[in-house]
Design a protein around this motif. Sequence first.
Motif, short mmCIF file in Angstrom:
data_model
loop_
_atom_site.label_atom_id
_atom_site.label_comp_id
_atom_site.label_asym_id
_atom_site.label_seq_id
_atom_site.Cartn_x
_atom_site.Cartn_y
_atom_site.Cartn_z
N TYR A 137 3.20 -9.67 0.95
CA TYR A 137 3.04 -8.78 -0.30
C TYR A 137 2.54 -9.38 -1.18
N VAL A 156 0.29 -11.65 -1.08
CA VAL A 156 -1.03 -11.78 -0.42
C VAL A 156 -1.90 -10.57 -0.87
N LEU A 157 -1.26 -9.35 -0.60
CA LEU A 157 -1.68 -8.07 -0.74
C LEU A 157 -1.86 -7.72 -2.18
N ARG A 173 -5.43 -7.18 -4.46
CA ARG A 173 -5.60 -6.30 -5.41
C ARG A 173 -5.97 -6.88 -7.01
N LEU A 182 4.19 -2.60 -3.76
CA LEU A 182 4.22 -4.11 -3.54
C LEU A 182 5.51 -4.84 -3.79
N PHE A 207 -3.03 4.06 -10.86
CA PHE A 207 -4.07 4.27 -9.96
C PHE A 207 -3.79 3.86 -8.64
N ARG A 208 -4.73 4.27 -7.51
CA ARG A 208 -4.78 3.83 -6.45
C ARG A 208 -6.01 2.87 -6.50
N PHE A 209 -5.72 1.79 -5.40
CA PHE A 209 -6.89 0.61 -5.47
C PHE A 209 -8.08 1.30 -5.23
N ASP A 210 -8.27 2.05 -4.25
CA ASP A 210 -9.93 2.49 -4.02
C ASP A 210 -10.29 3.28 -5.61
#
Lengths: 404, 358
Positions: B143, B145-146, B150, B229, B325-328
């Motif tokens: 988690y 690392v994610l 981001r 996360l 927001f979402r990452f993308d």
Amino acid sequence: MSSFFNDKDSQQSNDFYNPNVLINLGPSHPAMHGTLRVMCRINGETIEDAACEIGYLHRAIEKLGEDKTYHQWMVYTDRLNYCSALNNNIAYAMAVENIMNITPTERCQYIRVICMELSRIIDHIICVAINALDLGAMTVFWLLYHWREEAYTMIESMCGMRLTTTYARIGGMSYDLPDNFSERLWKFCEEFPKALDEVEGLLTSNRIWIDRTKGVGVITKEDALKFSLTGPTLRASGIDHDLRRDRPYYMYPDLDFDVVVGSNGDVYDRYLVRLEEMKQSVRILQQCNKRIPNGPLWVDDKRVHIPDKLEVYTKMEVLIHHFKIFMEGIDVPKGEAFTCVEGPNGELGFYIVSRGGPKAWRMRVKSPSFMLFQGFEASIKGGKIPDAVAHLGSVNIIAGELDR
Amino acid sequence: MFDLSMMMAKIVVILVGTLGVVPVMVWFERRGAAWMQGRIGPNRVGPFGLMQPLADVIKFIFKETFTPRGANKFYYLMAPIIALIAPLCALAVIPFGSKAFVNGHEVILQVAQMDTGVLFILAFAGLEVYPVILAGWASRNKYTVLGALRGSSQIVSYEISMGLALLSMLVVYGSFNPHDMVSWQQGSLGFIPRWGAFVNPIGALIFWISIFAETNRLPFDLAEGESELVAGYHLEYGGMKFAAFFMAEYVAMIMASALISTLYFGGYGILPGMEFAINLISNFFAFGEVGMQNTKAVFEFISLASKIAVFMFLFVWVRWTLPRFRFDQLMDLGWKILFPIALINLVVVTIGVYYFNS
């Protein structure tokens, strides 16, 4: 620093450096409401494969139903979907009454409709509020939770409990409505829609909210039918199906309300469907509040009628009757019945097989969350982790109902 | 010796000022959130709950110092330290007043006077990406690392639009020195002050959006993303190590607010109406030129502080209003919307400045 790359653990966990990483969402994760577990194979942020696991909250409630008397098991129905305990109580009481061929009195039916709609509002509040919280909009959460507490305070005035109500009894209700209930309900119906408008102002046309929810977690019509989903999730996918209208029970045929149907089956549509259903529930509550008749609360049936406390203390026969009902339980005739109601999350059914006597021979709960969770796995594949969180929040899977 | 003591004094002012504001900010964040959400907020410890941050600090100090198994201790402990120090260093270049006279010496109210001031700030703002990466990587947790992935890509991406917005302002001011920037903004454009934000509004907007991403605040708090996360890159931190990250977030907010105030909102330039107050006080106490300048310095400091306070309030306000927001989508916003706009804005501003000057 070479120890970081060479320490002995790194040999065992080579997956760590693999682009396909296995990650556990749950059973203890802030977005997994209750104890759901989703094992995901992720590539970056994308979930390539997922496997859902259930059973972390299994308490053998159905088996207990075969070991407890009908009234004793009422408290276990509170623990199914703990967000809408009233709804479960009443659905269960209805199932037992169907075997016994009992029709509740009109006043009782109105009270039950009020209870079911209140618990629908509470359940939808939880779903929308927590969905918003998971997507970072905490203010929405608190705005709605204020009204959930108001509703719980009303329920407390009805039966003395807030969360685990155990309000219904077979053939009646444990208490009649309190004196000032009508005014309280009226006030709630007046003020709660204003909070809904405020929430709509914060979310419905919010660009970030639309981006996060539109086209996310889509359940198509075909998928919804394939996974036998029910309730708001099914309706958001564009299927016009509501048991309150299609297989009516209690006073619903007399009441004026609209069935809310979405079109895309995404998180945004489910959010809109739930918001609108809350408004429709308020409409139903207002009508019930106007029409609720005075009259007896209990059916005039010696088998189930729990006698008045005053009579229990003063009359010998009534005392014996009371003793028999609570120590032995009610005698349900042979037969079987499946009764389902339109619960807040979908079709909540109780299947009871009786071979006579005070205990069920077979007790089975058909819970909407179970169907919702089996569809969950397929619809998060290919999405991103935040999408999975948004999707889970919008279908409102309650672990207590899922695992039973 | 005098220079040294003055330097120390200025450092102390900045350090105490910033770190002293952090607990107040934490309190304000909670009370502000409660106010917006129809709650009460912390009100038990001390008057209005003001001592609540202190109670929190005591709790943090007495918590177990915990290091996850398999973590790289050096980087693991380094991350919160860098997180706290980088924004504090960047504050060294922000001027908090024009000048004051102490014992007949002129003292410039800025810790480090350098002509490349803004570049220095950018360099240290860029360092803020390291604690995210280090914490995420060294904790040895998927988690984290994610979260680090981001956070780092977010900070790096938004630094570009932030840098371009800054560049367009540098073209206007023609200087890297914060003092020059503030003095450029002293005049007025008709009835509004000649602030950078009114000269270059698009640049100011882009810069404002970017500092949200730089400080990892909602709607850009993906690196933490508590519902997705768990806690993101600082998931494995507890006790004072977590408190360091927590404080670093607020220090970074103060730094970012000070930066945007200096670049776009007149910096320490006194607010309209304060001129009158300065004259009144100076005349009342019959100050000479020295006393008047010192009074002015005090008001300049108040002006900057109030501007910072406004931006801090905006940080809190936005946080409790918007979803995440979402990452993308965040990357799309950064690269496909803000970056082109910032680039076009830079060209437009450059042409504008060329014609205006010739």
